[in-house]
Scaffold this motif. Structure first.
Motif, PDB file in Angstrom:
ATOM      1  N   ASN A 183       3.312   4.218   2.529  1.00  0.00           N
ATOM      2  CA  ASN A 183       1.964   4.747   2.739  1.00  0.00           C
ATOM      3  C   ASN A 183       2.083   6.064   3.503  1.00  0.00           C
ATOM      4  O   ASN A 183       1.530   6.225   4.575  1.00  0.00           O
ATOM      5  CB  ASN A 183       1.113   3.734   3.502  1.00  0.00           C
ATOM      6  CG  ASN A 183      -0.344   4.126   3.510  1.00  0.00           C
ATOM      7  OD1 ASN A 183      -0.815   4.826   2.627  1.00  0.00           O
ATOM      8  ND2 ASN A 183      -1.068   3.700   4.543  1.00  0.00           N
ATOM      9  N   THR A 200       3.682  -1.277   4.176  1.00  0.00           N
ATOM     10  CA  THR A 200       3.127   0.087   4.133  1.00  0.00           C
ATOM     11  C   THR A 200       4.229   1.126   4.286  1.00  0.00           C
ATOM     12  O   THR A 200       3.961   2.254   4.685  1.00  0.00           O
ATOM     13  CB  THR A 200       2.083   0.294   5.255  1.00  0.00           C
ATOM     14  OG1 THR A 200       2.718   0.006   6.493  1.00  0.00           O
ATOM     15  CG2 THR A 200       0.890  -0.600   5.082  1.00  0.00           C
ATOM     16  N   ILE A 231       0.852  -1.187   0.000  1.00  0.00           N
ATOM     17  CA  ILE A 231       0.000   0.000   0.000  1.00  0.00           C
ATOM     18  C   ILE A 231       0.887   1.236   0.000  1.00  0.00           C
ATOM     19  O   ILE A 231       1.767   1.369   0.862  1.00  0.00           O
ATOM     20  CB  ILE A 231      -0.921  -0.003   1.237  1.00  0.00           C
ATOM     21  CG1 ILE A 231      -1.834  -1.235   1.164  1.00  0.00           C
ATOM     22  CG2 ILE A 231      -1.732   1.278   1.325  1.00  0.00           C
ATOM     23  CD1 ILE A 231      -2.762  -1.396   2.315  1.00  0.00           C
ATOM     24  N   GLN A 260       1.116   5.716  -1.120  1.00  0.00           N
ATOM     25  CA  GLN A 260       0.526   6.917  -1.684  1.00  0.00           C
ATOM     26  C   GLN A 260       1.525   7.438  -2.703  1.00  0.00           C
ATOM     27  O   GLN A 260       2.717   7.503  -2.426  1.00  0.00           O
ATOM     28  CB  GLN A 260       0.261   7.946  -0.592  1.00  0.00           C
ATOM     29  CG  GLN A 260      -0.750   7.421   0.425  1.00  0.00           C
ATOM     30  CD  GLN A 260      -1.055   8.429   1.509  1.00  0.00           C
ATOM     31  OE1 GLN A 260      -1.126   9.621   1.259  1.00  0.00           O
ATOM     32  NE2 GLN A 260      -1.239   7.931   2.723  1.00  0.00           N
TER      33      GLN A 260
END
Ligand SMILES: *[C@@H]1O[C@H](CO)[C@@H](O)[C@H](O)[C@H]1NC(C)=O
Ligand SMILES: *[C@@H]1O[C@H](CO)[C@@H](O)[C@H](O)[C@H]1NC(C)=O
Length: 259
Positions: free
Chosen positions: A193, A190, A151, A153
């Motif tokens: 993330n 993550t 995950i 961004q």
């Protein structure tokens, strides 16, 4: 007295039993142990000798509705800017200009994963203003599930400039995964993330594009907005807005992972 062989033959001894006996069960277990454990080991270890392998997956990408825009309105350094971050907008003073934005994600093959983002922004301009350059950042959340749950961004960055004033910029490209190291083959990952923008910061340095891109590029896994094919349209009517159109596709990726 010397001995010599006059004849030989192999002898075959057959041990027989009926089907429902302990000997049959034992035989079945031995056969199963001969074939199944090596198969399992070979399968679960994902190959004995490969170091890196690949798999295909379409990522689950969603637009985060975060936008940062800087538009150059003269050849001598004037600009207008806008973002979805209040702190950034507060820093812009007279250069802040609110555009009209529409964004729609499409799932073209109905598989539950979005396939592209259609983004359109109309920037109102004064009669004296012309557009010579455009910088945009859009952010996304990016997820992979097939091997490790990954995950992050990520962002799409686009930049265009021209010596001739434009009325519209259209870009149409792919949000490609860029891996500097293989992804893990299991577990939850993550690491990335984290937000692209430190949008709680009231300081201008938090929104310095060079700084944002530099810390983004320090990551080992990023996305690049590539194959953009920018189309610059010139000739804007005096009261017409400047239009920015982007189609951002979320293609199937070939992902590398280690053993
Ligand atoms: C990035 O990848 C390199 C090797 O390619 C590795 O040495 C480094 O630790 C990685 N950095 C992070 C933050 O995972
Ligand atoms: C990833 O970050 C978002 C936003 O900060 C957060 O809402 C989400 O729970 C995080 N996901 C994981 C798996 O940590």
């Amino acid at each position: 007295m010397a001995m010599y062989e006059i004849y030989s033959h192999p002898s075959l001894i057959r041990y027989k039993t009926s089907i429902f006996t302990k000997a049959t069960v034992f035989l079945l277990i031995v056969v199963a142990l001969t074939y199944i454990p090596p198969l399992l080991v070979a399968y679960r270890s994902h190959g004995f000798w490969l170091k890196i392998n690949t798999y295909e997956e379409q990522p689950n990408v969603r637009f985060q509705y975060q936008v940062l825009m800087i538009v150059g309105t003269s050849t001598s350094g004037d600009f207008v800017a806008w973002s979805t971050f209040e702190n950034f907008n507060n820093l812009q003073g007279d250069n802040l200009r609110f555009p009209l934005v529409t964004a729609m994600e499409e799932d073209q093959n109905q598989d539950g994963k979005m396939d592209r983002l259609n983004f359109r922004l109309e920037l109102p301009l004064q009669t004296s203003e012309q557009v010579y350059s455009v910088q945009f950042i859009l952010t996304f959340s990016y997820q992979l599930f097939r091997m490790s749950t990954f995950i992050m961004q990520c962002m799409a960055y686009t930049y265009f400039s021209s010596s001739i004033a434009g009325s519209q910029l259209s870009v149409n490209g792919d949000l490609k995964l860029h891996q500097r190291e293989p992804l893990r083959h299991k577990g939850l990952d993550t690491r990335y993330n984290v937000s692209i923008f430190n949008d709680n910061s009231p300081f201008a340095s938090a929104f310095d594009l060079a700084q944002i891109i530099s810390s983004y590029q320090d990551r080992n896994v990023t996305t690049i907005f590539t194959n953009q094919y920018p189309v610059w349209t010139v000739g804007r009517a005096a009261d017409a807005p400047f239009v920015f159109n982007a189609v951002i596709r979320y293609p199937v990726e070939v992902i590398t992972y280690p053993f």
